[in-house]
Design a protein around this motif. Structure first.
Motif, PDB file in Angstrom:
ATOM      1  N   ILE A 175       9.765  -8.200  -0.765  1.00 52.01           N
ATOM      2  CA  ILE A 175       8.955  -9.421  -0.911  1.00 52.01           C
ATOM      3  C   ILE A 175       9.375 -10.553   0.194  1.00 52.01           C
ATOM      4  CG2 ILE A 175       8.796 -11.626  -2.215  1.00 52.01           C
ATOM      5  CD1 ILE A 175       9.376  -9.747  -4.545  1.00 52.01           C
ATOM      6  N   SER A 176      10.803 -10.419   0.808  1.00 55.03           N
ATOM      7  CA  SER A 176      11.322 -11.424   1.928  1.00 55.03           C
ATOM      8  C   SER A 176      10.564 -10.992   3.000  1.00 55.03           C
ATOM      9  CB  SER A 176      12.636 -11.304   2.009  1.00 55.03           C
ATOM     10  OG  SER A 176      13.327 -11.668   0.829  1.00 55.03           O
ATOM     11  N   LEU A 177      10.326  -9.501   3.357  1.00 55.61           N
ATOM     12  CA  LEU A 177       9.906  -9.091   4.523  1.00 55.61           C
ATOM     13  C   LEU A 177       8.329  -9.449   4.637  1.00 55.61           C
ATOM     14  CD1 LEU A 177      12.045  -5.884   5.183  1.00 55.61           C
ATOM     15  CD2 LEU A 177      12.179  -7.916   6.447  1.00 55.61           C
ATOM     16  N   PHE A 178       7.753  -9.409   3.392  1.00 51.67           N
ATOM     17  CA  PHE A 178       6.228  -9.543   3.311  1.00 51.67           C
ATOM     18  C   PHE A 178       5.959 -10.805   3.696  1.00 51.67           C
ATOM     19  CE2 PHE A 178       2.949 -10.965   0.516  1.00 51.67           C
ATOM     20  CZ  PHE A 178       1.822 -10.260   1.077  1.00 51.67           C
ATOM     21  N   LYS A 241       7.784   3.861  -2.134  1.00 45.93           N
ATOM     22  CA  LYS A 241       7.231   3.382  -3.647  1.00 45.93           C
ATOM     23  C   LYS A 241       6.014   3.836  -4.093  1.00 45.93           C
ATOM     24  CE  LYS A 241       8.448  -0.736  -6.374  1.00 45.93           C
ATOM     25  NZ  LYS A 241       8.651  -2.254  -6.110  1.00 45.93           N
ATOM     26  N   LEU A 242       5.199   3.886  -3.125  1.00 44.05           N
ATOM     27  CA  LEU A 242       3.823   4.417  -3.395  1.00 44.05           C
ATOM     28  C   LEU A 242       3.786   5.917  -3.582  1.00 44.05           C
ATOM     29  CD1 LEU A 242       1.900   2.414  -0.665  1.00 44.05           C
ATOM     30  CD2 LEU A 242       1.535   2.377  -3.186  1.00 44.05           C
ATOM     31  N   MET A 243       4.868   6.652  -3.273  1.00 44.09           N
ATOM     32  CA  MET A 243       4.810   8.051  -3.412  1.00 44.09           C
ATOM     33  C   MET A 243       5.414   8.344  -4.612  1.00 44.09           C
ATOM     34  SD  MET A 243       3.861   9.830  -0.591  1.00 44.09           S
ATOM     35  CE  MET A 243       3.692   8.835   0.962  1.00 44.09           C
ATOM     36  N   LEU A 248      -2.076  -0.895  -6.115  1.00 42.27           N
ATOM     37  CA  LEU A 248      -3.094  -1.785  -5.319  1.00 42.27           C
ATOM     38  C   LEU A 248      -2.157  -2.802  -4.734  1.00 42.27           C
ATOM     39  CD1 LEU A 248      -5.641  -2.437  -4.048  1.00 42.27           C
ATOM     40  CD2 LEU A 248      -6.104  -3.899  -6.239  1.00 42.27           C
ATOM     41  N   SER A 249      -1.214  -3.579  -5.478  1.00 43.70           N
ATOM     42  CA  SER A 249      -0.209  -4.454  -4.875  1.00 43.70           C
ATOM     43  C   SER A 249       0.533  -4.195  -3.701  1.00 43.70           C
ATOM     44  CB  SER A 249       0.575  -5.258  -5.803  1.00 43.70           C
ATOM     45  OG  SER A 249       1.429  -4.287  -6.453  1.00 43.70           O
ATOM     46  N   SER A 255      -0.319  -2.938   3.743  1.00 50.06           N
ATOM     47  CA  SER A 255      -1.100  -3.115   4.841  1.00 50.06           C
ATOM     48  C   SER A 255      -0.953  -4.475   5.745  1.00 50.06           C
ATOM     49  CB  SER A 255      -2.508  -3.533   4.131  1.00 50.06           C
ATOM     50  OG  SER A 255      -3.036  -2.421   3.221  1.00 50.06           O
ATOM     51  N   ALA A 256      -0.145  -5.337   5.089  1.00 46.26           N
ATOM     52  CA  ALA A 256       0.230  -6.491   5.766  1.00 46.26           C
ATOM     53  C   ALA A 256       1.164  -6.227   6.765  1.00 46.26           C
ATOM     54  CB  ALA A 256       1.111  -7.693   4.640  1.00 46.26           C
TER      55      ALA A 256
END
Length: 453
Positions: A175-178, A241-243, A248-249, A255-256
């Motif tokens: 979250i911080s890096l996002f 995490k997506l693996m 979608l989040s 993507s960001a």
């Protein structure tokens, strides 16, 4: 009566802070933080919060803190350094006032870390005898900087086994890096005129021209290449995490990260991003039984990157195009010339033991491996590689299966960052490496069985 007393004290503090803020905004921040730290000290001593909360607070301080100049003649300070000093006070208080016996996990990686720090001290001592003209007492500060990384590693390593807390720490990093990735995107498009009132606090003086002339965003890291390295940390965590489960989040967050990496115009960052992607797929494929799902998710991520390429600046394609013929690329040929000169002038003279980190001889390496080899010699590089190999080999299994994605991300970082170090800094990046160490220590901690302690 008690409530009235607290209300009256709060009113006095508010008036004092208001007067201070009107004259010295920086002093206002420091006073406010001082009061906050005092309140947290009381809570720590009462046992209401512990190492987990301390690490959780440390993460955003590392990522968002900018060097604060208190007064002329004094070095700038960072909020994360102040927080670590606060931790030292807590540690001392527990040790002296409560007479608690503080136990640390002294595994092989920690021992190698200490051995590496000891070798740094040896090289500085050798420097003071061999080249006294280049030696300065501030050279010993190198031990402090590396010691800071060891302290962060030990903090996470000595947390209690708690699946929820490990997961929250990793998500706090994401979250911080996002947020800083979004900030970088805002910088490029100058959304809300952010570059006139906020960005300047984070742009390093040597990178100002690159920011305004070429649009190379820096986020909260002051340097586009270092910023790209930080985004790679976030990208590796989200990819892993997506693996496990598609959300979608997480796709939007990834993507960001990827788009912000493109905006840094960092070719090293792009190459390392590809290496991280392949490493995450490889380690996920080895660890998870549902390998078809891993392949499907990995192939789904490729179109996201291709879609984002439509919105990157033309400078990006020009810089990437130069990779087809690096011999004609001015940036690479200049670095290659400098590397040869540094190796012949400094490195080769003491290639076994190193020259020591001289503060009086300022050298721009643009290659962290050459930096380590020059300062600490082959012995130092061997210890450095052995240290991170020991972490890599330890990160293998965990009883918390839902947190295995953290370990996969850490493994991918260890594979990608050695490549990143060829033309940029990771270990010497005082804002980037602490974040990397938190991730590695977290993955390492997951590999330590609670019953085996």
């Amino acid at each position: 009566m008690g409530k009235f007393k607290y209300l009256f004290l709060s009113l006095i503090f508010s008036v004092i802070l208001g007067v201070i803020s009107a004259n010295r905004p920086i002093l206002f921040i420091l006073v406010f933080l001082g009061i906050l730290i005092l309140m947290m000290y009381v809570r720590y001593m009462r046992g209401q919060i512990g190492i987990y909360h301390y690490v959780l607070t440390l993460i955003p301080l590392i990522i968002f803190s900018t060097p604060i100049k208190v007064a002329s003649g004094l070095p700038a300070i960072r909020l994360d350094d102040l927080w670590l000093l606060f931790g030292a006070v807590i540690f001392s208080s527990n040790l002296l006032l409560r007479k608690q016996k503080i136990k640390f996990k002294w595994n092989w990686s920690v021992k190698l870390f200490l051995l590496f720090i000891f070798w740094i001290a040896v090289t500085i001592l050798l420097l003071s005898f061999r080249e006294p003209n280049y030696y300065t007492h501030s050279d010993w500060f190198e031990i402090v900087k590396v010691g800071k990384l060891l302290i962060i590693f030990l903090l996470v390593l000595n947390m209690k086994w708690n699946e929820m807390q490990f997961n929250k720490i990793a998500n706090t990093v994401i979250i911080s890096l996002f947020i800083t990735a979004v900030f970088g995107i805002f910088q490029y498009f100058n959304i809300a005129n952010i570059n006139s009132w906020l960005s300047n606090y984070y742009i390093a003086e040597t990178k100002i021209s690159g920011f305004y002339n070429n649009g190379r965003v820096v986020g909260t890291f002051g340097n586009p290449n270092i910023f790209a390295g930080a985004l790679i940390v976030g990208a590796s965590l989200v990819m892993s995490k997506l693996m496990v489960k598609f959300k979608l989040s997480n796709t939007l967050i990834l993507s960001a990260f990827v788009f912000a990496i493109f905006l840094t115009l960092s070719r090293t960052g792009l190459i390392s991003l590809i290496v991280v992607f392949m490493s995450v797929v490889f380690f996920s494929f080895l660890r998870y039984k549902k390998r078809i799902r891993v392949l499907v998710f990995s192939f789904f991520l490729i179109p996201i990157g291709l879609l984002l390429l439509k919105y990157v600046p033309e400078n990006f394609f020009m810089r990437i195009g130069n990779l087809n013929n690096v011999n004609n690329d001015d940036s690479f040929t200049t670095r290659l010339y400098n590397w040869r000169y540094i190796f012949e002038a400094r490195t080769s003279n003491n290639i076994i033991t190193g020259t020591g980190p001289s503060g009086r001889l300022m050298i721009t390496f643009d290659n962290e491996w050459l930096n380590l080899l020059t300062y600490y010699g082959l012995i130092g590089v061997f210890l450095f590689v052995l240290l991170f190999l020991s972490i890599l080999f330890k990160i293998n299994t965990t009883e918390f299966k839902n947190n295995s994605w953290i370990q996969i991300a850490a493994q991918a970082m260890i594979v990608a960052f050695p490549i990143y170090m060829i033309t940029s800094s990771v270990f010497y990046a005082l804002q980037l490496m602490p974040i990397v160490m938190i991730c590695l220590a977290l993955a390492y901690r997951l590999s330590i069985n609670e019953r085996a302690e």
